[in-house]
Design a protein around this motif. Structure first.
Motif, PDB file in Angstrom:
ATOM      1  N   GLY A   3      38.327  38.510  48.241  1.00 32.39           N
ATOM      2  CA  GLY A   3      38.642  37.119  48.552  1.00 32.39           C
ATOM      3  C   GLY A   3      38.190  36.770  49.962  1.00 32.39           C
ATOM      4  O   GLY A   3      38.412  37.528  50.904  1.00 32.39           O
ATOM      5  N   THR A   4      37.523  35.637  50.081  1.00 33.54           N
ATOM      6  CA  THR A   4      37.035  35.213  51.387  1.00 33.54           C
ATOM      7  C   THR A   4      38.147  34.463  52.099  1.00 33.54           C
ATOM      8  O   THR A   4      38.652  33.463  51.594  1.00 33.54           O
ATOM      9  N   THR A   6      39.462  31.927  54.450  1.00 31.72           N
ATOM     10  CA  THR A   6      38.912  30.727  55.061  1.00 31.72           C
ATOM     11  C   THR A   6      40.015  29.956  55.727  1.00 31.72           C
ATOM     12  O   THR A   6      41.197  30.216  55.495  1.00 31.72           O
ATOM     13  N   PRO A  14      42.108  28.877  44.428  1.00 34.96           N
ATOM     14  CA  PRO A  14      40.797  28.259  44.619  1.00 34.96           C
ATOM     15  C   PRO A  14      40.488  27.266  43.498  1.00 34.96           C
ATOM     16  O   PRO A  14      40.788  27.527  42.340  1.00 34.96           O
ATOM     17  N   ARG A  17      34.887  28.088  43.095  1.00 30.08           N
ATOM     18  CA  ARG A  17      34.554  29.441  43.536  1.00 30.08           C
ATOM     19  C   ARG A  17      33.142  29.755  43.072  1.00 30.08           C
ATOM     20  O   ARG A  17      32.886  29.856  41.865  1.00 30.08           O
ATOM     21  N   GLU A  19      30.285  32.476  43.008  1.00 30.44           N
ATOM     22  CA  GLU A  19      30.056  33.914  43.179  1.00 30.44           C
ATOM     23  C   GLU A  19      28.568  34.152  43.007  1.00 30.44           C
ATOM     24  O   GLU A  19      28.085  34.216  41.867  1.00 30.44           O
ATOM     25  N   ARG A  38      27.811  32.141  48.240  1.00 30.60           N
ATOM     26  CA  ARG A  38      29.242  32.263  47.944  1.00 30.60           C
ATOM     27  C   ARG A  38      29.966  31.135  48.644  1.00 30.60           C
ATOM     28  O   ARG A  38      29.645  30.805  49.786  1.00 30.60           O
ATOM     29  N   THR A  40      34.099  29.227  48.546  1.00 34.97           N
ATOM     30  CA  THR A  40      35.402  29.025  47.912  1.00 34.97           C
ATOM     31  C   THR A  40      36.056  27.794  48.525  1.00 34.97           C
ATOM     32  O   THR A  40      36.117  27.670  49.744  1.00 34.97           O
ATOM     33  N   ARG A  42      39.628  25.904  48.358  1.00 30.10           N
ATOM     34  CA  ARG A  42      40.990  26.049  47.826  1.00 30.10           C
ATOM     35  C   ARG A  42      41.635  24.686  47.633  1.00 30.10           C
ATOM     36  O   ARG A  42      41.183  23.682  48.185  1.00 30.10           O
ATOM     37  N   TYR A  75      30.159  30.582  38.401  1.00 34.93           N
ATOM     38  CA  TYR A  75      30.848  29.449  39.027  1.00 34.93           C
ATOM     39  C   TYR A  75      32.175  29.276  38.307  1.00 34.93           C
ATOM     40  O   TYR A  75      32.205  29.009  37.106  1.00 34.93           O
ATOM     41  N   ASP A  81      35.541  30.214  33.997  1.00 41.29           N
ATOM     42  CA  ASP A  81      34.149  30.610  34.178  1.00 41.29           C
ATOM     43  C   ASP A  81      33.256  29.614  33.431  1.00 41.29           C
ATOM     44  O   ASP A  81      33.188  29.611  32.206  1.00 41.29           O
TER      45      ASP A  81
ATOM     46  N   ARG B   8      44.995  31.093  34.025  1.00 37.62           N
ATOM     47  CA  ARG B   8      43.791  31.509  34.725  1.00 37.62           C
ATOM     48  C   ARG B   8      43.042  32.576  33.954  1.00 37.62           C
ATOM     49  O   ARG B   8      42.227  33.293  34.507  1.00 37.62           O
TER      50      ARG B   8
END
Lengths: 237, 421
Positions: A3-4, A6, A14, A17, A19, A38, A40, A42, A75, A81, B8
């Motif tokens: 996880g980035t 930020t 998020p 996102r 990837e 990349r 993200t 939130r 994405y 997804d 999710r």
């Protein structure tokens, strides 16, 4: 996948996102419009993407807005997804979770402000009986409660963009995606539209604003630069 | 939806699909059509003309052929002629049987079911010298007026209307009385103004008392230009008809009975020699009508079809222009969650509505045309309900066909491309 970390409401789930998301238009010669990157965003964040024309901003907008499918990477929008989705589901997801605000407003000229806002609920399965009330609420939210019956052709640029924002808000999207929202406006009206975006951010809405204007970009809590298809995160000021 | 948002899990999630309800489709299509009223009106003009022509032509042919019908009904359809064909190919038999109609031919024919009147008639062979005069003056120039031997039934069958006096009857006929009925014009030429003075005409020197003056004749109006004398007197004075102009019979029937009566007549008149009698039924009015109708229809329906094609091309062209012009709108709708098929449905519905409205207006104008022409010509307007019901549908189908290609083009518009405008 780590996880980035930020700035912004850390720990919030998020909304967007990326990837290693990239997009290459098939040639000949193939054009790499967006290098794998990349990012993200939130929930509740106000992120601006800044870059000169031809930098890949439009490509980024189309990918983030589920209008174009990326050719590389994953994405996830609200954790879904999008690469695995059929076209039908991508369209439905776009209509339900993303609110678009365009530089040229894209209002239907022969329909009143209210009717333009109503249009955003036609395809989303909102029952007909609820639409008018929701549209009025959205127009009041952007400060146009008194001009619901006016045609866009009788409105100023700032008012038109407010109608467009109301249209983007009314379906209660997860993400407000703004493409040069002040590009067609003079400085004074641009400031009022940016103030409106600030207010929406304060209300907890997630905003992703794409612009070439560094002053507009500075309004965001976090700014990402894009140049020659390469996305780079800038340090928060 | 909220619960879905929290879920999710990976894989294919449940996303409620975009949809476009029928009510929304209709209101979007109507809004699309009404937001440019002038253009929509011009676009619909082709359909209006095509459907209007279609309705007017079908209505006018139906109206015109029903007028033809009524003429047949009133006269021809209730009329049977019988010819005396005895010895047609055999001169010897022809001399032996100069008049194959029996003395009681009127009664025999009249006894048939469906016959209202029947009578025998033939031109009296007078020869060159004999003329019709109003006075027995020898040598003076007589008028060349034809003399017709007509049985009493013939006067009824011809539908004579007598201005004054009366028709002779079977009493005069049986006794070979020398009485005559003349037409109004003949009476004037002979100087007969009143029957009070018991006037007479002289036919080849034989006096005939004029008992009636005829003003009109429903059938065989040429009788009005002749002197009519009873069959009995004609036979006694001048013998049977000339072989060149043998006796004939006119039978008037009730509506619809003519063909049946025609089939029965030869046997009823001459049970011993039915082959001597040739009955001629009227032409079948149904066959005649359909002949007239199909001739007119084929020509004019072709014109209507051409108008419809022009109308369809008009709608297709305008819809295509609208699709190109509204690229931004298409992109916006796609961004708002519309699927390609929703865009197709919307543009197809717009062109269908355009065609249907054009069809309705055209049907109205076509009907008004039929009524107007009928009023001018004193006709009874006749229209098949099927025509009036089908015409708006033809407009609708035209609109749908015209919208197919533009709507398909619209659905193929790439949203990314469209939003750049």
């Amino acid at each position: 996948m780590t996880g980035t970390r930020t700035a912004g409401p850390a720990g919030a789930p998020p909304v967007v996102r990326f990837e290693d998301v990239g997009l290459t238009y098939p040639g000949p010669p193939p054009v790499e419009a967006l290098r794998p990157c990349r990012l993200t965003v939130r929930r509740g964040e106000y992120v601006t993407v800044v870059g000169p024309s031809g930098s890949g901003k439009s490509t980024f907008l189309n990918v983030a807005g589920l209008i174009d499918a990326p050719t590389a990477g994953r994405y996830l929008l609200d954790g879904i997804d999008t690469g695995a989705l059929r076209d039908r589901d991508r369209t439905a997801l776009r209509g339900q979770r993303i609110g678009f605000v365009f530089q040229s407003f894209h209002l239907l000229p022969h329909r009143s402000a209210l009717e333009n806002v109503l249009l955003a609920m036609v395809y989303n399965g909102v029952p007909r009986g609820q639409r008018a009330a929701r549209a009025r609420t959205a127009l009041e939210r952007v400060g146009l409660g008194h001009r619901t019956g006016h045609l866009p052709t009788r409105m100023s640029g700032g008012e038109r963009q407010r109608v467009a924002v109301a249209r983007a808000l009314v379906a209660e999207p997860s993400l407000l995606l703004c493409d040069e929202p002040t590009g067609n406006l003079d400085t004074a009206t641009a400031a009022s539209v940016l103030e409106l975006l600030d207010e929406l951010h304060a209300d907890g809405l997630t905003l992703l604003v794409i612009t070439h204007d560094p002053q507009v970009a500075a309004r965001g809590a976090r700014t990402v630069a894009i140049r020659d298809g390469v996305l780079t995160e800038e340090a928060a000021p | 939806m909220r619960s879905l948002r929290r879920r999710r899990a990976g894989g294919a999630p449940d996303i409620p699909p975009s949809r476009l309800s029928a009510r929304d489709l209709v209101s979007e299509a109507l809004a699309g059509m009404l937001q440019r009223p002038a253009r929509s009106a011009l676009t619909g003009l082709g359909t209006v003309l095509g459907v209007g022509t279609f309705v007017a032509i079908l209505g006018l042919t139906a109206t015109a052929s029903s007028q033809i019908d009524s003429r047949f009904n009133a006269l021809t359809a209730t009329e049977v002629g019988v010819r005396d064909t005895a010895g047609g190919a055999d001169p010897q038999l022809a001399r032996q049987v100069p008049n194959a109609f029996p003395r009681d031919a009127d009664d025999r024919a009249g006894a048939l079911n469906g016959v209202t009147a029947a009578g025998v008639f033939w031109p009296v062979p007078l020869g060159e010298a004999a003329a019709v005069r109003s006075a027995p003056v020898a040598g003076a120039d007589g008028e060349r007026i034809p003399v017709v031997a007509a049985s009493p039934g013939m006067l009824r069958a011809a539908g004579l209307t007598l201005g004054s006096g009366r028709a002779y009857d079977s009493f005069h006929d049986g006794r070979a009385e020398q009485v005559a009925v003349v037409g109004r014009a003949v009476a004037a030429r002979l100087g007969i103004t009143t029957l009070e003075s018991r006037p007479a005409v002289f036919v080849g020197g034989h006096p005939f008392t004029v008992v009636g003056i005829a003003d009109g004749a429903e059938r065989k109006p040429d009788l009005l230009l002749s002197v009519m004398v009873p069959r009995g007197a004609a036979e006694r004075l001048w013998g049977p008809p000339d072989n060149a102009q043998r006796a004939r019979m006119l039978v008037v029937t009730q509506l619809g009975a003519a063909r049946q009566v025609a089939a029965e007549l030869p046997l009823a008149l001459r049970p011993d020699h039915p082959e001597w009698m040739a009955a001629e039924p009227p032409p079948d009015p149904r066959g005649l009508r359909s002949g007239v109708t199909s001739d007119l229809d084929q020509l004019f329906l072709l014109l209507a079809a051409i108008c419809l094609v022009i109308g369809a091309v008009g709608i297709a062209n305008t819809t295509l222009v609208a699709v190109l012009e509204r690229t931004g709108e298409i992109g916006l709708r796609r961004a708002l969650g519309a699927r390609g098929r929703h865009i197709t449905a919307q543009f197809l519905a717009e062109s269908a509505a355009q065609g249907a409205v054009g069809g309705l207006v055209g049907t109205t104008l076509g009907t008004l045309t039929v009524v107007g022409v009928s009023a001018l010509r004193d006709w009874t307007p006749v229209m098949s309900p099927l025509t009036v019901a089908a015409a708006p549908l033809i407009g609708l189908v035209t609109g749908v066909l015209a919208g197919l290609y533009p709507a398909w083009r619209a659905s193929r518009t790439q949203p990314a491309e469209a939003l750049r405008r």
